[in-house]
Design an enzyme around this catalytic site. Structure first.
Site, PDB file in Angstrom:
ATOM      1  N   HIS A   1       9.691  60.245  53.646  1.00 50.53           N
ATOM      2  CA  HIS A   1       9.570  58.872  53.120  1.00 50.53           C
ATOM      3  C   HIS A   1       8.812  58.751  51.812  1.00 50.53           C
ATOM      4  O   HIS A   1       8.651  57.654  51.278  1.00 50.53           O
ATOM      5  CB  HIS A   1       8.885  57.976  54.154  1.00 50.53           C
TER       6      HIS A   1
ATOM      7  N   ARG B   1       7.399  58.172  48.216  1.00 54.58           N
ATOM      8  CA  ARG B   1       7.967  57.493  47.049  1.00 54.58           C
ATOM      9  C   ARG B   1       8.256  58.450  45.893  1.00 54.58           C
ATOM     10  O   ARG B   1       9.254  58.299  45.183  1.00 54.58           O
ATOM     11  CB  ARG B   1       6.989  56.420  46.555  1.00 54.58           C
TER      12      ARG B   1
ATOM     13  N   GLU C   1      -0.542  56.913  46.579  1.00 56.99           N
ATOM     14  CA  GLU C   1      -1.639  57.082  47.544  1.00 56.99           C
ATOM     15  C   GLU C   1      -2.879  57.724  46.939  1.00 56.99           C
ATOM     16  O   GLU C   1      -4.011  57.388  47.317  1.00 56.99           O
ATOM     17  CB  GLU C   1      -1.164  57.901  48.749  1.00 56.99           C
TER      18      GLU C   1
ATOM     19  N   GLU D   1     -10.933  58.570  57.199  1.00 57.93           N
ATOM     20  CA  GLU D   1     -10.093  59.578  56.523  1.00 57.93           C
ATOM     21  C   GLU D   1     -10.412  59.594  55.023  1.00 57.93           C
ATOM     22  O   GLU D   1      -9.546  59.468  54.162  1.00 57.93           O
ATOM     23  CB  GLU D   1      -8.600  59.337  56.751  1.00 57.93           C
TER      24      GLU D   1
HETATM   25  C1  UD1 Z   1       3.909  53.079  53.224  1.00 58.98           C
HETATM   26  C2  UD1 Z   1       2.707  53.597  52.427  1.00 58.98           C
HETATM   27  C3  UD1 Z   1       2.615  55.116  52.528  1.00 58.98           C
HETATM   28  C4  UD1 Z   1       2.627  55.572  53.973  1.00 58.98           C
HETATM   29  C5  UD1 Z   1       3.836  54.987  54.666  1.00 58.98           C
HETATM   30  C6  UD1 Z   1       3.825  55.333  56.123  1.00 58.98           C
HETATM   31  C7  UD1 Z   1       2.096  52.409  50.386  1.00 58.98           C
HETATM   32  C8  UD1 Z   1       2.393  52.208  48.956  1.00 58.98           C
HETATM   33  N1  UD1 Z   1       2.899  53.258  51.013  1.00 58.98           N
HETATM   34  O1  UD1 Z   1       5.093  53.553  52.595  1.00 58.98           O
HETATM   35  O2  UD1 Z   1       1.405  55.547  51.932  1.00 58.98           O
HETATM   36  O3  UD1 Z   1       2.689  56.976  53.997  1.00 58.98           O
HETATM   37  O4  UD1 Z   1       3.827  53.544  54.542  1.00 58.98           O
HETATM   38  O5  UD1 Z   1       5.084  55.168  56.710  1.00 58.98           O
HETATM   39  O6  UD1 Z   1       1.167  51.835  50.911  1.00 58.98           O
HETATM   40  N2  UD1 Z   1      10.157  48.724  56.247  1.00 58.98           N
HETATM   41  C9  UD1 Z   1      10.777  48.072  57.285  1.00 58.98           C
HETATM   42  N3  UD1 Z   1      10.128  47.972  58.485  1.00 58.98           N
HETATM   43  C10 UD1 Z   1       8.903  48.505  58.701  1.00 58.98           C
HETATM   44  C11 UD1 Z   1       8.293  49.192  57.639  1.00 58.98           C
HETATM   45  C12 UD1 Z   1       8.912  49.292  56.417  1.00 58.98           C
HETATM   46  O7  UD1 Z   1      11.888  47.578  57.137  1.00 58.98           O
HETATM   47  O8  UD1 Z   1       8.382  48.372  59.806  1.00 58.98           O
HETATM   48  C13 UD1 Z   1      10.863  48.821  54.924  1.00 58.98           C
HETATM   49  C14 UD1 Z   1      10.817  47.483  54.181  1.00 58.98           C
HETATM   50  O9  UD1 Z   1      12.007  47.332  53.477  1.00 58.98           O
HETATM   51  C15 UD1 Z   1       9.638  47.701  53.235  1.00 58.98           C
HETATM   52  C16 UD1 Z   1       9.847  49.160  52.876  1.00 58.98           C
HETATM   53  O10 UD1 Z   1      10.209  49.794  54.106  1.00 58.98           O
HETATM   54  O11 UD1 Z   1       9.670  46.843  52.111  1.00 58.98           O
HETATM   55  C17 UD1 Z   1       8.678  49.851  52.233  1.00 58.98           C
HETATM   56  O12 UD1 Z   1       7.469  49.645  52.957  1.00 58.98           O
HETATM   57  P1  UD1 Z   1       6.067  49.999  52.224  1.00 58.98           P
HETATM   58  O13 UD1 Z   1       4.963  49.786  53.194  1.00 58.98           O
HETATM   59  O14 UD1 Z   1       5.975  49.310  50.917  1.00 58.98           O
HETATM   60  O15 UD1 Z   1       6.210  51.507  51.849  1.00 58.98           O
HETATM   61  P2  UD1 Z   1       6.467  52.786  52.734  1.00 58.98           P
HETATM   62  O16 UD1 Z   1       7.468  53.598  52.012  1.00 58.98           O
HETATM   63  O17 UD1 Z   1       6.723  52.385  54.129  1.00 58.98           O
HETATM   64  N1  UDP Z   2       5.531  58.823  63.716  1.00 59.71           N
HETATM   65  C1  UDP Z   2       6.019  58.020  64.756  1.00 59.71           C
HETATM   66  N2  UDP Z   2       7.376  57.814  64.838  1.00 59.71           N
HETATM   67  C2  UDP Z   2       8.256  58.344  63.967  1.00 59.71           C
HETATM   68  C3  UDP Z   2       7.751  59.143  62.893  1.00 59.71           C
HETATM   69  C4  UDP Z   2       6.382  59.338  62.797  1.00 59.71           C
HETATM   70  O1  UDP Z   2       5.250  57.524  65.580  1.00 59.71           O
HETATM   71  O2  UDP Z   2       9.469  58.122  64.121  1.00 59.71           O
HETATM   72  C5  UDP Z   2       4.070  59.026  63.598  1.00 59.71           C
HETATM   73  C6  UDP Z   2       3.592  60.435  63.396  1.00 59.71           C
HETATM   74  O3  UDP Z   2       3.335  61.084  64.624  1.00 59.71           O
HETATM   75  C7  UDP Z   2       2.316  60.242  62.584  1.00 59.71           C
HETATM   76  C8  UDP Z   2       2.584  58.999  61.784  1.00 59.71           C
HETATM   77  O4  UDP Z   2       3.671  58.339  62.422  1.00 59.71           O
HETATM   78  O5  UDP Z   2       1.186  59.990  63.408  1.00 59.71           O
HETATM   79  C9  UDP Z   2       2.921  59.358  60.373  1.00 59.71           C
HETATM   80  O6  UDP Z   2       3.457  58.263  59.717  1.00 59.71           O
HETATM   81  P1  UDP Z   2       4.204  58.399  58.329  1.00 59.71           P
HETATM   82  O7  UDP Z   2       4.810  59.749  58.208  1.00 59.71           O
HETATM   83  O8  UDP Z   2       5.097  57.216  58.221  1.00 59.71           O
HETATM   84  O9  UDP Z   2       3.024  58.203  57.290  1.00 59.71           O
HETATM   85  P2  UDP Z   2       2.000  59.199  56.564  1.00 59.71           P
HETATM   86  O10 UDP Z   2       1.237  59.911  57.614  1.00 59.71           O
HETATM   87  O11 UDP Z   2       2.801  60.087  55.678  1.00 59.71           O
HETATM   88  O12 UDP Z   2       1.154  58.267  55.754  1.00 59.71           O
END
Ligand code: UD1
Ligand code: UDP
Length: 367
Positions: free
Chosen positions: A205, A207, A133, A119
């Site tokens: 989600h 930031r 990102e 990607e």
């Molecule tokens: C991250 C990525 C973002 C991506 C997203 C997909 C970074 C900076 N951000 O954002 O690019 O689009 O993942 O969803 O890399 N948490 C849980 N359980 C989980 C996952 C997350 O509790 O399984 C909570 C935790 O409190 C964690 C917080 O979410 O600290 C943030 O997780 P983080 O990976 O830092 O950022 P995302 O907002 O999830």
């Molecule tokens: N997705 C999932 N369960 C959910 C929400 C999203 O499996 O409850 C999948 C969705 O189909 C996609 C991916 O997660 O393939 C997107 O993840 P997210 O939106 O967290 O991250 P981003 O693509 O913005 O990085």
């Protein structure tokens, strides 16, 4: 002798999009596939690994509640240093633009291990959108040896940055490989929707939207439900506390809004298929929904995925109350406007991206 290729994943979308590559590599006689999970996400990563039957060989278990970017990065770099030192892979594959991707790319650079970026080439040109990102993918793009671009326009972004032609491959996005696999076996997991009602699926989600912008989007979602008695809303809430708390404050308790935990990929794809339209700020959903023929309103100011916008099946509305409400209402009321966006086009791939990526690696390493 087999050549050791390490695939690194940290978050939910990386695992979804890397799974087809891991599976395709596992079929190659010349490759020893190793999977490194940073577990930047814990539960959401495990959900995906389970669906695709992937067991990581190394798990760094990095996630902490409400992790900050600097400490997340620092901890990743330290643990990745040890892991790569011990593992000594021939090459490493990363996917996308998370902190995991940037940290793995940097650590590989220090260890002089070549990386392939899956990607590659997505850009908004604005370091603040999406944050962080855009910076992560610029760093990965600067350090990668192989750039696996989903589309021609993402490959052109890399040419403009001076990436050599022989390092750029247009493969399609592996998300479509994963989607087609799961879409064929998910229909029994469709969410129930009341008779005569239309489902709007919501995810959020980013930031850069935390705080006031996200509040506007949630108020818009609430008011769409209030003024359309035939609409039901399903919102699997991202567990990031900055999202979770606000979502429950503004949307909790509404009789036609269901807030739930993140869905497994299978029921989520089923929900996309069932949905009338989708409101999201997700990257992956912008790629998947057009392939399923579902209109998407993107609650972001910019997108690095312009292809579906150009085709008219995805529309950028910003994290803006008025724009979200008015564009959604139009799609609910105007069948011609709806039909124009529900055409079912797939600008991001044909389901064979992983095969193309593996072809490139086979050329380099087999024999
Ligand atoms: C991250 C990525 C973002 C991506 C997203 C997909 C970074 C900076 N951000 O954002 O690019 O689009 O993942 O969803 O890399 N948490 C849980 N359980 C989980 C996952 C997350 O509790 O399984 C909570 C935790 O409190 C964690 C917080 O979410 O600290 C943030 O997780 P983080 O990976 O830092 O950022 P995302 O907002 O999830
Ligand atoms: N997705 C999932 N369960 C959910 C929400 C999203 O499996 O409850 C999948 C969705 O189909 C996609 C991916 O997660 O393939 C997107 O993840 P997210 O939106 O967290 O991250 P981003 O693509 O913005 O990085």
């Amino acid at each position: 002798m087999k050549r050791k290729i390490l695939c690194a994943v940290g978050t939910r979308p990386e695992a979804i999009k890397m799974a087809p590559v891991i599976r395709a590599l596992a079929r190659e006689p010349w490759a020893e596939v190793r999977v490194l999970a940073t577990a930047q996400h814990r539960h959401m990563l495990d959900q995906v690994l389970k669906i695709f039957n992937i067991e990581p060989n190394i798990d760094l278990d990095i996630m902490r509640p409400n992790q900050a970017l600097t400490t997340l990065t620092a901890r990743l770099l330290l643990d990745l240093d040890d892991a790569l030192q011990a593992e000594k892979p021939e090459a490493v594959l990363v996917q996308g633009d998370t902190t995991t991707v940037m940290s793995v790319a940097l650590t590989c650079f220090y260890h002089r291990i070549p990386i392939g970026h899956v990607e590659a080439g997505l850009r908004t040109g604005d370091m603040a959108n999406p944050f962080p990102e855009e910076m992560n993918r610029v760093v990965a793009g600067r350090l990668a040896q192989w750039h696996f671009c989903p589309t021609t326009s993402s490959s052109e972004n890399l040419r403009r940055e001076g990436i050599p032609e022989n390092a750029i491959y247009v493969t399609g996005n592996t998300v479509i490989d994963a989607l087609l696999d799961v879409s064929a076996r998910c229909d029994s997991a469709m969410p129930a929707v009341g008779e005569g009602r239309r489902l709007i699926l919501v995810t959020s989600h980013r930031r850069e939207n935390f705080g006031e912008a996200m509040k506007q989007t949630f108020c818009a979602v609430r008011d769409i439900a209030n003024s359309n008695p035939d609409v039901e809303i399903l919102y699997p809430v991202h567990p990031n506390p900055n999202v979770h708390t606000l979502a429950h404050q503004i949307l909790g308790g509404h009789p036609r809004i269901t807030l739930c935990e993140p869905l497994d990929y299978l029921p989520f794809v089923a929900a996309m298929k069932k949905a009338y339209l989708i409101l999201t700020d997700s990257g992956g959903v912008q790629e998947e929904a057009p392939a399923l023929g579902k209109p998407v309103l993107v609650m972001r100011r910019e997108t690095e995925r312009p292809e579906a916008v150009v085709q008219g099946v995805v529309k950028l509305v910003g994290a803006d109350y008025e724009a979200i409400v008015s564009n959604t209402q139009r799609l609910l009321d105007d069948s011609a406007a709806y039909a124009a966006m529900a055409r079912g086009v797939s600008p991001y791939g044909d389901g064979r991206a992983a095969e193309r990526i593996v072809n490139v690696l086979r050329e380099r390493y087999a024999g």
